[in-house]
Design an enzyme around this catalytic site. Structure first.
Site, short mmCIF file in Angstrom:
data_model
loop_
_atom_site.label_atom_id
_atom_site.label_comp_id
_atom_site.label_asym_id
_atom_site.label_seq_id
_atom_site.Cartn_x
_atom_site.Cartn_y
_atom_site.Cartn_z
N ALA A 1 -13.82 13.90 -4.63
CA ALA A 1 -12.61 14.32 -5.50
C ALA A 1 -11.56 14.92 -4.70
CB ALA A 1 -13.22 15.41 -6.51
N THR B 1 -7.97 13.06 -5.08
CA THR B 1 -6.63 12.61 -5.71
C THR B 1 -6.27 13.50 -7.03
OG1 THR B 1 -7.04 10.42 -4.81
CG2 THR B 1 -5.56 10.58 -6.67
N GLU B 2 -4.90 13.73 -7.10
CA GLU B 2 -4.61 14.43 -8.17
C GLU B 2 -3.43 13.70 -8.95
OE1 GLU B 2 -3.58 18.33 -7.12
OE2 GLU B 2 -5.62 18.89 -6.63
N ARG C 1 -15.05 -31.32 -7.28
CA ARG C 1 -13.95 -31.44 -8.34
C ARG C 1 -13.20 -32.79 -7.97
NH1 ARG C 1 -10.70 -32.46 -11.70
NH2 ARG C 1 -8.93 -31.13 -12.46
N GLY D 1 -7.49 -24.21 -9.97
CA GLY D 1 -6.23 -24.57 -11.26
C GLY D 1 -6.73 -23.63 -12.24
N GLY D 2 -6.64 -24.47 -13.59
CA GLY D 2 -6.74 -23.63 -14.84
C GLY D 2 -7.90 -22.83 -15.06
N GLU E 1 -7.98 4.91 -0.58
CA GLU E 1 -8.67 5.28 0.80
C GLU E 1 -7.34 4.90 1.41
OE1 GLU E 1 -12.48 5.13 2.45
OE2 GLU E 1 -13.22 4.91 0.57
#
Length: 395
Positions: free
Chosen positions: A137, A139-140, A280, A354-355, A378
Site C-alpha cells: 500500500a 499509492t495515494e 485463417r 481482424g474483427g 510500479e
C-alpha cells in the site's frame, strides 16, 4: 470459420540457453510449464479467482520463490531470475495467475527486507504456503509517481502505538489481502525522509478496505481508508524514516519481473497470431502465406526478444550483486522497453485477427486490456525515462 486453438503451442524456451540462466532455472521452467497448462480456473470473478490462484500456487510450492528459505522459501534468498521466469510463464497462461503470484512477493517484500524476526516468522511462511494474501500500500490519490507527496500519517498515540489517518488507492489485493505493508508519514524529516512502513492487518479497527475499484482488465483493486487506525509500534518495518528507501528496494527487486510479465503476454499474443495466421484463409491462401503477415510476425518476434534480453540482464545483474545504480538503470530499461514493446506486439496480434480480435472471449482481446496497466504500475514509462535520462546526464 474455425477459431484458433484454445491453447497454442508452448512458448519458445530457447532463451533458457542464454548464459543468464543456470540448470536450476531451466529445471524450474520445465516443471512449471506443464503445471500451468493443467490449471483450469474460472476467472469470471476476479477476487474469487485470485484466491483460487494463490491457494493453487501455494499448494504447488511456487509461492516459496517469493520468500527466503529461512521462512519457508525455495531458495536461500530472493532470486530475480527465478521470479522473472515464473512471471513470464504464468503470464503466458493467465495474467491473473501472474498477478496473484506477483502480489505475494511484492506485498511481503518489505517484510523480507526489513522485517523483525517476529514479523518474518508471522507472515512469510503463511505467504509461501498461500495461506495469507499480501498487499503493498504505497499509492495515494495525490501520490503516485511522486512518493514524496504521500500524506497518510502515522502519528504516535502513546508510548507503543501508531495511529494512521489517510487514504491509499489503486491497491492491488485491496479488500482481499490479510495484511498490508503501508507507507505513511511519521515525520522524522521533510519529504521522503519522513516516511516509514508498517504492517497493518486486515480487519484492524479504523481500516476500511471495502471500496473496490473496477478497471478495464478485472483485477482486485481497492481504496483503503485509515481513520484512527491504531497498530502497535511492533508493526514498524525497519527504522522509522526508512520507508522511502525500503519502498525503492522492494520495487527494485520486482521491477524486472513486471517486464517479464509483459514478455509472457507478448509471447502468448505472438503464439495466438501464428496459430491464427496458419488457419485463417483468404484469397485462396492462408494468412501466413502473405509476405506482409510474415513481416509483421518477424517484427513482433524481434520486439519480444529485445525486451527479453534487457529483462534477463536486469535480473542477472541483481542476482550477481552489481552496483545499485547499475541495477536500477537496468531494471528501468527492462521495464520500459518490455512493457512498451509488449503493447505494440499485442496490438499487432489483435490487428491480424481482424474483427474477431476485438470480440470478447478472444484471447488477444483480453491481452489487449491486460497489458495496458503494466506501462503504469510500479513506475510508469515516463518515470523509467527520467531514471535513465538522469543517469545519462550524470555520465
Amino acid at each position: 470459420m474455425q477459431h484458433p486453438a484454445p491453447w497454442p503451442a508452448r512458448p519458445n524456451t530457447q532463451h533458457l540457453g542464454l548464459p543468464f540462466f543456470d540448470a536450476a532455472h531451466r529445471a524450474l521452467v520445465a516443471e512449471l510449464l506443464p503445471w500451468t497448462e493443467a490449471q483450469q480456473v474460472d476467472e469470471g470473478d476476479d477476487r474469487a479467482a485470485c484466491r483460487d490462484w494463490v491457494q493453487r500456487l501455494g499448494q504447488a510450492g511456487w509461492l516459496r520463490y517469493c520468500v527466503p528459505a529461512a521462512h519457508g522459501g525455495a531458495l536461500a534468498q530472493l532470486d530475480s531470475r527465478a521470479l522473472v521466469l515464473l512471471r513470464e510463464t504464468l503470464a503466458f497462461h493467465s495474467p491473473l495467475a501472474d498477478f496473484a503470484f506477483a502480489m505475494q512477493g511484492l506485498g511481503s517484500g518489505a517484510i523480507t527486507l526489513a522485517g523483525s524476526p517476529a514479523q518474518q516468522a508471522r507472515w512469510l511462511p503463511a505467504v509461501a504456503r498461500g495461506e495469507k494474501i499480501a498487499a503493498f500500500a504505497l499509492t495515494e490519490p495525490e501520490a503516485g509517481s511522486d512518493v514524496a507527496a504521500i500524506a497518510t500519517e502515522a502519528t504516535l498515540a502513546g508510548p507503543a502505538r501508531y495511529r494512521l489517518n489517510g487514504v491509499k488507492t489503486w491497491i492491488s489485493n485491496g479488500g482481499l489481502a490479510d495484511f498490508y505493508c503501508v507507507f505513511a508519514r511519521t515525520g522524522e524529516a521533510p519529504g521522503t525522509r519522513g516516511l516509514s512502513a508498517l504492517v497493518v492487518e486486515a480487519g484492524t479497527p479504523g481500516l476500511d478496505d471495502h471500496e473496490h475499484l473496477q478497471v478495464m482488465a478485472p483485477h482486485p483493486l481497492a481504496t483503503l481508508r485509515f481513520e484512527g487506525c491504531e497498530v502497535g509500534t511492533e508493526a514498524l518495518l525497519g527504522e522509522a524514516g526508512g520507508g522511502f528507501k525500503l519502498a525503492l528496494q522492494t520495487l527494485d527487486i520486482f521491477r524486472p519481473s513486471v517486464a517479464a510479465a509483459a514478455l509472457g503476454m507478448a509471447r502468448r499474443a505472438l503464439a495466438e497470431a501464428v496459430a491464427h495466421a496458419r488457419q485463417r484463409r483468404m484469397f485462396g491462401a492462408t494468412l501466413a502465406d502473405f509476405q506482409l503477415t510474415q513481416a509483421k510476425l518477424g517484427e513482433m518476434s524481434a520486439l519480444i526478444e529485445a525486451g527479453a534480453l534487457l529483462t534477463y540482464r536486469a535480473a542477472w545483474l541483481r542476482d550477481t550483486g552489481a552496483p545499485q545504480a547499475e541495477r536500477t538503470q537496468a531494471a528501468a530499461c527492462a521495464k520500459m522497453v518490455a512493457t512498451e514493446n509488449a503493447q505494440r506486439v499485442i496490438d499487432m496480434a489483435l490487428q491480424m485477427h481482424g474483427g474477431r480480435g476485438v470480440q470478447v472471449g478472444c484471447k488477444v482481446e483480453s491481452l489487449y486490456r491486460d497489458i495496458r496497466a503494466l506501462r503504469i504500475y510500479e513506475g510508469a514509462t515516463e518515470v523509467q525515462q527520467l531514471i535513465l535520462g538522469k543517469a545519462a546526464l550524470q555520465g
